[in-house]
Motif scaffolding. Sequence first.
Motif, PDB file in Angstrom:
ATOM      1  N   ALA A   1      37.913  45.310  44.548  1.00 18.63           N
ATOM      2  CA  ALA A   1      36.703  46.057  44.905  1.00 18.63           C
ATOM      3  C   ALA A   1      36.666  46.434  46.382  1.00 18.63           C
ATOM      4  O   ALA A   1      36.104  47.462  46.755  1.00 18.63           O
TER       5      ALA A   1
ATOM      6  N   ARG B   1      38.357  49.599  46.614  1.00 21.54           N
ATOM      7  CA  ARG B   1      37.680  50.676  45.890  1.00 21.54           C
ATOM      8  C   ARG B   1      36.565  51.306  46.719  1.00 21.54           C
ATOM      9  O   ARG B   1      36.341  52.525  46.665  1.00 21.54           O
ATOM     10  N   LEU B   2      35.850  50.498  47.472  1.00 22.27           N
ATOM     11  CA  LEU B   2      34.683  50.972  48.215  1.00 22.27           C
ATOM     12  C   LEU B   2      34.996  52.130  49.172  1.00 22.27           C
ATOM     13  O   LEU B   2      34.262  53.126  49.192  1.00 22.27           O
TER      14      LEU B   2
ATOM     15  N   LEU C   1      35.143  55.337  47.258  1.00 26.62           N
ATOM     16  CA  LEU C   1      33.830  55.806  46.819  1.00 26.62           C
ATOM     17  C   LEU C   1      33.116  56.539  47.952  1.00 26.62           C
ATOM     18  O   LEU C   1      32.415  57.532  47.719  1.00 26.62           O
TER      19      LEU C   1
ATOM     20  N   ASN D   1      30.011  50.266  43.359  1.00 24.78           N
ATOM     21  CA  ASN D   1      31.077  49.273  43.479  1.00 24.78           C
ATOM     22  C   ASN D   1      30.648  47.952  42.840  1.00 24.78           C
ATOM     23  O   ASN D   1      31.435  47.279  42.167  1.00 24.78           O
TER      24      ASN D   1
ATOM     25  N   THR E   1      30.794  48.354  39.024  1.00 23.45           N
ATOM     26  CA  THR E   1      32.186  48.327  38.574  1.00 23.45           C
ATOM     27  C   THR E   1      32.745  46.912  38.644  1.00 23.45           C
ATOM     28  O   THR E   1      33.445  46.453  37.729  1.00 23.45           O
ATOM     29  N   SER E   2      32.440  46.213  39.723  1.00 29.03           N
ATOM     30  CA  SER E   2      32.927  44.843  39.900  1.00 29.03           C
ATOM     31  C   SER E   2      32.396  43.924  38.803  1.00 29.03           C
ATOM     32  O   SER E   2      33.106  43.019  38.335  1.00 29.03           O
TER      33      SER E   2
ATOM     34  N   SER F   1      39.997  50.351  36.645  1.00 29.23           N
ATOM     35  CA  SER F   1      40.113  49.105  37.409  1.00 29.23           C
ATOM     36  C   SER F   1      40.596  47.962  36.532  1.00 29.23           C
ATOM     37  O   SER F   1      41.408  47.135  36.962  1.00 29.23           O
TER      38      SER F   1
END
Length: 262
Positions: free
Chosen positions: A28, A31-32, A35, A50, A53-54, A224
């Motif tokens: 994550a 990923r941030l 985004l 995020n 999703t996490s 993910s």
Amino acid sequence: MAERRGILAFLVGAGVGSLGGLIGLGGAEFRLPFLIGLFRFAALEAVILNKATSLVVVVSALPFRAATVPFGDVAASWPIIVNLLAGSLAGAWFGAGWATRLKSETLYKVIAALLLLIAVVLVFAHDPGSTSPPLFDGAALIVAGIVAGFAIGVVASLLGVAGGELLIPTLVLLFGADVKLAGSLSLAVSLPTMLVGFTRYSRDQSFSVIGRNKTFLLVIAGGSIVGSFIGGQLLGLVPEQILLPLLAAILVMSAYRVWQHK
């Protein structure tokens, strides 16, 4: 455009999931920045997406790990879980509330600083082969666990991450947990901590970003999960002496870009 965005979302999810899977995390923190930078979400919206999703990734990871670390072993360590949760639940609520009150410009700076913190932790505190006795015992250990849990809860809420990159070193160094058990214990602590942060974010108007981006959320979460599985299968192929500094460098570059974001 929608189809292209969906493909990009899946590829980004799979890519960062693979990076995280290579070191036993959800990815994550990688990923941030995407985004924010690639998909152009505002800071708070990116954190909320995020976080959502996490949550999906953590829930899917729990049964995957059961084959390696039985639920009975995790349940037997309930005092450690409760100890950390006593701090992390409060930290998650506080961190989410703080994030909703910060100006976007300030939140970008906070996110960048925390990404740098994660980079430092990856390099200096992530050692899967390490084992050590607990640093404290008795009341001192309980207090240290609550303080550590609170700090981790704040960071997890502010970045929208599960917090495993901080929880696993804490479990190993502070409580002397075996690293495989620590990975499962971190999930047991992360899930309720994330739910508390998620609940606090749901009270803010920015939470509507989930409703507006349901398909995007499902696609990047699916990517993910796939990426985490791929990364787990590749675990051990890349020496950690190379992998961890490389991932830390990616986080440093991401932190710089987020810091510059307006």
